[in-house]
Design a protein around this motif. Structure first.
Motif, short mmCIF file in Angstrom:
data_model
loop_
_atom_site.label_atom_id
_atom_site.label_comp_id
_atom_site.label_asym_id
_atom_site.label_seq_id
_atom_site.Cartn_x
_atom_site.Cartn_y
_atom_site.Cartn_z
N THR A 92 -2.21 -5.41 2.52
CA THR A 92 -1.78 -5.59 1.07
C THR A 92 -3.11 -5.19 0.29
OG1 THR A 92 -0.65 -7.10 -0.45
CG2 THR A 92 -2.58 -7.98 0.86
N CYS A 93 -2.74 -4.95 -1.08
CA CYS A 93 -3.87 -4.63 -2.20
C CYS A 93 -3.97 -5.84 -2.92
CB CYS A 93 -3.38 -3.55 -3.08
SG CYS A 93 -3.01 -1.85 -2.21
N TYR A 137 -0.24 -0.64 -8.36
CA TYR A 137 -0.45 -1.46 -9.23
C TYR A 137 0.21 -0.88 -10.39
CZ TYR A 137 -3.31 -5.17 -7.27
OH TYR A 137 -3.61 -6.23 -6.50
N ASN A 150 -4.94 3.27 -7.72
CA ASN A 150 -3.86 2.63 -7.03
C ASN A 150 -2.74 2.67 -7.91
OD1 ASN A 150 -2.24 0.57 -5.77
ND2 ASN A 150 -3.99 -0.66 -4.90
N ILE A 167 0.94 -1.28 -0.02
CA ILE A 167 -0.11 0.10 -0.07
C ILE A 167 0.80 1.16 -0.15
CG2 ILE A 167 -1.93 1.21 1.28
CD1 ILE A 167 -2.39 -1.50 2.46
N ILE A 181 -7.79 1.31 0.13
CA ILE A 181 -8.36 0.15 -0.04
C ILE A 181 -9.52 -0.19 0.81
CG2 ILE A 181 -5.89 -0.58 -0.92
CD1 ILE A 181 -5.80 -2.27 1.53
N VAL A 208 -3.12 5.79 -1.31
CA VAL A 208 -3.83 4.44 -2.06
C VAL A 208 -4.83 4.04 -0.83
CG1 VAL A 208 -3.70 2.08 -2.58
CG2 VAL A 208 -2.01 3.61 -3.49
#
Length: 337
Positions: free
Chosen positions: A307-308, A318, A315, A292, A298, A296
């Protein structure tokens, strides 16, 4: 040539989502949740017409569907409780629908293949304050019983009963049935190192193989294990999709592990890519589980709190990972001349 895919847990992708993915150079979408598709809530498996409509829409943005997830097989099924066979019927029907829609890879989840109580989750603070998933054996002071051999064998028997019905359907409808390893790979997990290999021993079909997660397998043995398994499974043609992520430490060496950005973990990801190329892998690389980064946001997920686990529009983690993979693929072309 290897491609890049991302994971989405929803089929409700906006035009902006799909445009951005195309702009980033993503080739395919992997749907990580069996309930993501229209029809599952109503009838237990996806509606073919809706799925074909979704596929056409995704293709209109220069993308395609690579991997889907079948409806989950719950603890109720794994314990063979009354009425549980409906779950397997839904998975079989879903496989037929995905096959008719021309989807190449499907994954079946089996509840209870991990023992999350054996490690303690924590926030790993990495460079610049990035947040990443950490899990430690040492922080877990309460002692929990591992499953007995009899319990392990009963679980494996139920897995085999499901695969005995799923594999022929996968063959008939030309769908690759890929299994993800148990994450985290604690001892005696159903699909840790030894159990993972048992799948292709028990079901030697060309349609049975792996959603091979580099990060998960590194949690069990680091870079040497990952390189050896890629060579072993890749030579057998069993790698259907690769979750391309990096970690620090492993359960045997450090008693813990932490997920990391692609350039900031223990593994040399270009060396991993060379091994994949050597064994002829030409599927998708998916930057699964991204730390992360600043800014960001989530969705809260108790199972994966640091975590994503799926891409979203804002994001940047990514975006960074996709760009890193694209650069590695470009470097690979030049390296090979």
């Amino acid at each position: 040539m290897m491609k890049v895919s991302i994971t989405s847990y929803t089929a409700d992708l906006t035009d902006g989502d799909l445009r951005q993915l195309n702009q980033l150079g993503v080739d395919c979408i992997d749907f990580g949740k069996g309930s993501a598709f229209a029809g599952v809530k109503e009838q237990g498996y996806p509606d073919l017409d809706s799925l074909l409509k979704l596929k056409r829409r995704i293709r209109s943005f220069g993308l395609d569907i690579n991997r889907v997830t079948l409806p989950d097989l719950s603890t109720k099924f794994m314990r063979n409780e009354p009425g549980c066979e409906r779950e397997l019927e839904n998975s079989i029907n879903a496989m037929k629908v995905f096959g008719e829609a021309g989807i190449p890879v499907a994954r079946q989840r089996f509840e209870g293949d991990t023992f999350p109580y054996l490690t303690t989750k924590y926030r790993s603070i990495q460079r610049g304050g990035a947040i990443a998933r950490g899990e430690s054996l040492g922080f877990t002071k309460e002692k929990f019983a591992h499953p007995t051999l009899e319990e392990h064998e009963a679980y494996w028997e139920r897995f085999c009963e499901a695969y005995k019905k799923l594999v022929p359907v996968a063959e008939d409808y030309n769908v690759l049935l890929g299994m993800h390893p148990s994450d985290a790979p604690h001892p005696e997990t159903a699909f840790g190192g030894l159990g993972y290999h048992r799948i292709i021993d028990a079901f030697p079909s060309k349609h049975v193989g792996y959603v091979y997660c580099i990060g998960t397998r590194a949690e069990e043995g680091g870079s040497p294990l990952v390189l050896n398994e890629i060579n072993h499974y890749g030579r057998k043609g069993k790698l259907f999709l690769v979750h391309f992520r990096n970690v620090r430490g492993s359960l045997p060496t450090a008693g813990a592990f932490e997920e990391a950005l692609l350039d900031d973990g223990d593994m040399n990801m270009f060396k991993i890519l060379l091994e994949l190329r050597k064994v002829g892998f030409n599927g998708c690389l998916n930057p699964d589980h991204v730390p992360i980064l600043e800014g960001v946001q989530i969705e809260k997920n108790d199972s994966w709190p640091n975590t994503c686990i799926q891409w979203n529009y804002n994001n940047i983690g990514y975006a960074y990972s996709i760009g890193y993979i694209k650069a590695l693929l470009a470097a690979l072309v030049e390296f090979e001349g």
